[in-house]
Design a protein around this motif. Structure first.
Motif, PDB file in Angstrom:
ATOM      1  N   GLU A  20      -3.622  -2.709  -1.050  1.00 41.14           N
ATOM      2  CA  GLU A  20      -3.781  -1.515  -1.884  1.00 41.14           C
ATOM      3  C   GLU A  20      -4.396  -1.829  -3.253  1.00 41.14           C
ATOM      4  O   GLU A  20      -5.168  -1.049  -3.787  1.00 41.14           O
ATOM      5  CB  GLU A  20      -2.418  -0.852  -2.096  1.00 41.14           C
ATOM      6  N   GLY A  60      -4.517  -0.415   7.651  1.00 42.20           N
ATOM      7  CA  GLY A  60      -3.059  -0.348   7.687  1.00 42.20           C
ATOM      8  C   GLY A  60      -2.568   0.654   8.710  1.00 42.20           C
ATOM      9  O   GLY A  60      -1.628   0.393   9.466  1.00 42.20           O
ATOM     10  N   ALA A  61      -3.208   1.794   8.780  1.00 47.17           N
ATOM     11  CA  ALA A  61      -2.835   2.817   9.761  1.00 47.17           C
ATOM     12  C   ALA A  61      -3.124   2.337  11.178  1.00 47.17           C
ATOM     13  O   ALA A  61      -2.318   2.547  12.090  1.00 47.17           O
ATOM     14  CB  ALA A  61      -3.591   4.111   9.477  1.00 47.17           C
ATOM     15  N   GLN A  63      -3.226  -0.768  12.209  1.00 45.20           N
ATOM     16  CA  GLN A  63      -2.253  -1.817  12.511  1.00 45.20           C
ATOM     17  C   GLN A  63      -0.897  -1.208  12.869  1.00 45.20           C
ATOM     18  O   GLN A  63      -0.240  -1.651  13.809  1.00 45.20           O
ATOM     19  CB  GLN A  63      -2.107  -2.763  11.332  1.00 45.20           C
ATOM     20  N   ALA A  64      -0.487  -0.202  12.145  1.00 56.07           N
ATOM     21  CA  ALA A  64       0.785   0.472  12.437  1.00 56.07           C
ATOM     22  C   ALA A  64       0.745   1.113  13.815  1.00 56.07           C
ATOM     23  O   ALA A  64       1.726   1.033  14.577  1.00 56.07           O
ATOM     24  CB  ALA A  64       1.085   1.512  11.369  1.00 56.07           C
ATOM     25  N   ALA A  65      -0.369   1.730  14.177  1.00 52.56           N
ATOM     26  CA  ALA A  65      -0.502   2.346  15.498  1.00 52.56           C
ATOM     27  C   ALA A  65      -0.442   1.289  16.599  1.00 52.56           C
ATOM     28  O   ALA A  65       0.227   1.481  17.614  1.00 52.56           O
ATOM     29  CB  ALA A  65      -1.801   3.123  15.581  1.00 52.56           C
ATOM     30  N   CYS A  66      -1.119   0.171  16.385  1.00 51.00           N
ATOM     31  CA  CYS A  66      -1.071  -0.923  17.377  1.00 51.00           C
ATOM     32  C   CYS A  66       0.337  -1.468  17.532  1.00 51.00           C
ATOM     33  O   CYS A  66       0.791  -1.729  18.655  1.00 51.00           O
ATOM     34  CB  CYS A  66      -2.014  -2.050  16.975  1.00 51.00           C
ATOM     35  N   GLN A  67       1.050  -1.616  16.435  1.00 50.28           N
ATOM     36  CA  GLN A  67       2.421  -2.107  16.498  1.00 50.28           C
ATOM     37  C   GLN A  67       3.316  -1.133  17.236  1.00 50.28           C
ATOM     38  O   GLN A  67       4.141  -1.513  18.047  1.00 50.28           O
ATOM     39  CB  GLN A  67       2.957  -2.363  15.090  1.00 50.28           C
ATOM     40  N   ALA A  68       3.141   0.162  16.977  1.00 56.50           N
ATOM     41  CA  ALA A  68       3.949   1.179  17.662  1.00 56.50           C
ATOM     42  C   ALA A  68       3.681   1.169  19.162  1.00 56.50           C
ATOM     43  O   ALA A  68       4.612   1.241  19.961  1.00 56.50           O
ATOM     44  CB  ALA A  68       3.644   2.555  17.060  1.00 56.50           C
ATOM     45  N   SER A  70       2.528  -1.349  20.936  1.00 59.27           N
ATOM     46  CA  SER A  70       3.050  -2.603  21.467  1.00 59.27           C
ATOM     47  C   SER A  70       4.560  -2.546  21.637  1.00 59.27           C
ATOM     48  O   SER A  70       5.105  -2.979  22.661  1.00 59.27           O
ATOM     49  CB  SER A  70       2.677  -3.752  20.521  1.00 59.27           C
ATOM     50  N   THR A  71       5.247  -1.955  20.664  1.00 57.74           N
ATOM     51  CA  THR A  71       6.707  -1.811  20.766  1.00 57.74           C
ATOM     52  C   THR A  71       7.091  -0.878  21.901  1.00 57.74           C
ATOM     53  O   THR A  71       8.005  -1.160  22.674  1.00 57.74           O
ATOM     54  CB  THR A  71       7.265  -1.282  19.416  1.00 57.74           C
TER      55      THR A  71
END
Length: 75
Positions: A20, A60-61, A63-68, A70-71
């Protein structure tokens, strides 16, 4: 400073600063560069450029979507 340690240890040709705070531009990068110059071995500093990331906040968004995803997939 972590950037200087990374340059001394890994001797990269390029170090990209992200996050940021990069949107502040040279207001932030100029003091970082000064500290890196003070704390880095001249031989390592001679080959390394310090540049701001250009991909922006969308990373960042994404990456967050990819993590979600993947989880949710149980990985």
């Amino acid at each position: 400073m972590a950037a200087a340690r990374l340059i001394n240890l890994l001797n990269p040709e390029l170090l990209i600063v992200g996050g940021e705070l990069v949107s502040a531009g040279e207001v932030l990068l100029a003091p970082v560069r000064e500290e890196v110059e003070r704390r880095t071995a001249p031989s390592a500093l001679a080959v390394c450029r310090l540049l701001p990331a250009t991909v922006g906040a969308a990373v960042g968004a994404a990456q967050a979507a990819c993590q979600a995803l993947s989880t949710a997939a149980g990985r």
